[in-house]
Enzyme design. Structure first.
Site, PDB file in Angstrom:
ATOM      1  N   GLY A  23       0.793  -1.212   0.000  1.00 28.85           N
ATOM      2  CA  GLY A  23       0.000   0.000   0.000  1.00 28.85           C
ATOM      3  C   GLY A  23       0.831   1.271   0.000  1.00 28.85           C
ATOM      4  N   ARG A  75      -5.481  14.216   4.586  1.00 31.32           N
ATOM      5  CA  ARG A  75      -5.873  13.209   3.611  1.00 31.32           C
ATOM      6  C   ARG A  75      -7.338  12.847   3.812  1.00 31.32           C
ATOM      7  NH1 ARG A  75      -1.482  11.155   1.096  1.00 31.32           N
ATOM      8  NH2 ARG A  75      -2.586   9.263   0.447  1.00 31.32           N
ATOM      9  N   HIS A 117      21.294   3.262  33.811  1.00 29.95           N
ATOM     10  CA  HIS A 117      22.066   4.518  33.843  1.00 29.95           C
ATOM     11  C   HIS A 117      23.377   4.338  33.091  1.00 29.95           C
ATOM     12  CE1 HIS A 117      23.782   8.233  35.446  1.00 29.95           C
ATOM     13  NE2 HIS A 117      24.879   7.540  35.738  1.00 29.95           N
TER      14      HIS A 117
END
Length: 465
Positions: free
Chosen positions: A41, A271, A444
């Site tokens: 697509g 869109r 860390h």
């Protein structure tokens, strides 16, 4: 002509459609996918993936240019734009091939062509199934899942033509434009502006609203604007683009009393659903006032046996939202229990530099909805990772409510924000709040420590700040 019969037919093979098809096949359903263009697509071929491939080149170029800050002297760096586009094409072909391989693995038939619903009166009763035509083929299925995606929209009075283009064409431009104007500073517009500016284009960015990324939290928008200005982007907010005139060599337009000429004008104005060719009215599929397909929490439309997902329905137009809706539709069609999506909790990601990741309510939205709002804000520079990895300007902002410590929204701007936001989505999904986040041990030195510290800030005991 005899009909080909299936349990499930999915129309469209984007991230919503192909995921729906695979899930249906996993559940033992004879499944076919109808695709009028390319497998994968628009997302894989023209939008999400091509955009991130080009942006990755821009990101790497930025890192190289900043190498001197880390004691590394790099010279002679040039942009080979044709090679950038070559890599984009390779990334796309690799992922498209992967989807094709998944279809074969799951015995999904790919039918090339454009699907059109047949009138029920022409094909017997509804109990016979849902009937489709693809070219000269007649198809019937117990379940049809609509996943045709969306089409680009322009601004009033302007047509896409030649050098007036949409986002899909922008990422595939054959040459690096010297001058580029982007209209619309949502996620797509910010990404295009950031990518091409760093690759070497002179970029103007226009937004008719009063700030960039107008759907994001205001604090995040301000930091993004600063970051884009540092890249040399000329930004105009509250300013419409008018008088657009495209020629063979460029595009002229006006903004207020000024006029300009650029090589390309990219319109990022949103869109609309791609449904015109389907003849939905013939099978009783209802649309809402915005032209979107009406669905319930299981993605069922008003027509028996027909589901709709992705950009065709309400909610954010995001690939990962479409994928999850595809799973819901396939599982409901197979008789499994499902649950509706909570659209406000879906993570949003913008891949401009600086990155933006967010979910949930903004501070303004939370206050408008009547919550007793608690905010926790921590800059990346407050933790060791921000300084070590070279991003002290990033920000983590949590929006919570005071009574139960609920996490209403999370907003991150800076390096890897699109990855870090998932931690906040996970905490909320597992019914945790900012007090729990504050006490989860983080490694860390990492940027994720800023997420933990934002939880502590919201809970009233910030350590590094």
């Amino acid at each position: 002509m005899a009909e080909s019969s299936y349990d499930v037919i999915v129309i469209g093979s984007g991230p919503g459609g192909y995921v729906a098809a695979i899930r249906a096949a996993q559940l033992g359903k004879k499944t076919a996918v109808v695709e009028k263009d390319k497998v994968g697509g628009r997302c894989l071929n023209y939008a999400c993936i091509p955009a991130k491939a080009v942006l990755r080149s821009a990101d790497l170029l930025t890192e190289i240019r900043e190498a001197g800050d880390y004691g590394l002297n790099v010279s002679g760096v040039e942009v080979d734009y044709s090679a950038v586009q070559g890599r984009r094409e390779k990334v796309v072909s690799t992922l498209v091939g992967g989807v094709g391989g998944l279809f074969k693995k799951n015995a999904i038939e790919l039918i090339e062509g454009e699907a059109v619903f047949a009138r029920q009166s022409d094909n017997g009763s509804a109990s016979d199934g849902v009937h489709l035509r693809v070219g000269d083929r007649q198809l019937v299925a117990s379940t049809v899942i609509l996943a045709t995606g969306s089409v680009k929209r322009s601004i009033p009075g302007v047509e896409f033509d030649g050098r007036v283009i949409g986002t899909e064409e922008a990422w595939a431009l054959p040459e690096l434009p010297a001058r580029l104007t982007v209209v619309g500073a949502g996620a797509s517009g910010a990404e295009i502006a950031s990518g091409f500016a760093r690759l070497g284009s002179e970029v103007k960015l226009f937004e008719v609203m009063d700030r960039l990324l107008p759907t994001e939290d205001a604090d995040i928008s301000r930091l993004v604007e600063r970051g884009l200005k540092r890249q040399g982007i000329e930004i105009h907010t509250g300013t419409p683009v008018e008088g657009v005139s495209a020629g063979a060599d460029g595009v002229r337009f006006s903004c207020g009393a000024e006029s300009a000429e650029v090589d390309y004008l990219v319109i990022c104005a949103g869109r609309g659903p791609d449904v015109d060719a389907l003849r939905l009215k013939d099978v009783g599929v209802e649309l809402d006032e915005r032209g979107l397909v009406r669905v319930d929490g299981a993605q069922r439309t008003s027509a028996p046996g027909i589901y709709a997902i992705g950009d065709l329905v309400h909610g954010p137009a995001l690939a990962h939202k479409a994928s999850d809706e595809g799973i819901i539709a396939a599982e409901d069609a197979a008789g499994l229990p499902t649950h509706p999506l909570s659209y406000v909790d879906i993570p949003r990601a913008t891949f401009c530099t600086p990155n933006v990741g967010s979910f949930g309510l903004t501070e303004e939205q939370a206050r408008e909805q009547g919550y007793d709002v608690i905010v926790g804000k921590v800059p990346y520079g407050a933790v060791g990772g921000g300084t070590v990895y070279g991003d002290r300007t990033g920000l983590v902002k949590l929006v919570g409510e005071s009574k139960y410590g609920e996490l209403l929204g999370g907003h991150i701007v800076g390096a890897r924000a699109t990855e870090l936001i998932q931690e906040l989505v996970n905490v909320r999904s597992l019914e945790g709040g900012y007090p729990e986040l504050a006490r989860i041990i983080h490694g860390h030195p990492t940027l994720s420590e800023a997420v933990m510290e934002a939880g502590r800030a919201a809970d009233g005991w910030l350590i590094h700040g």
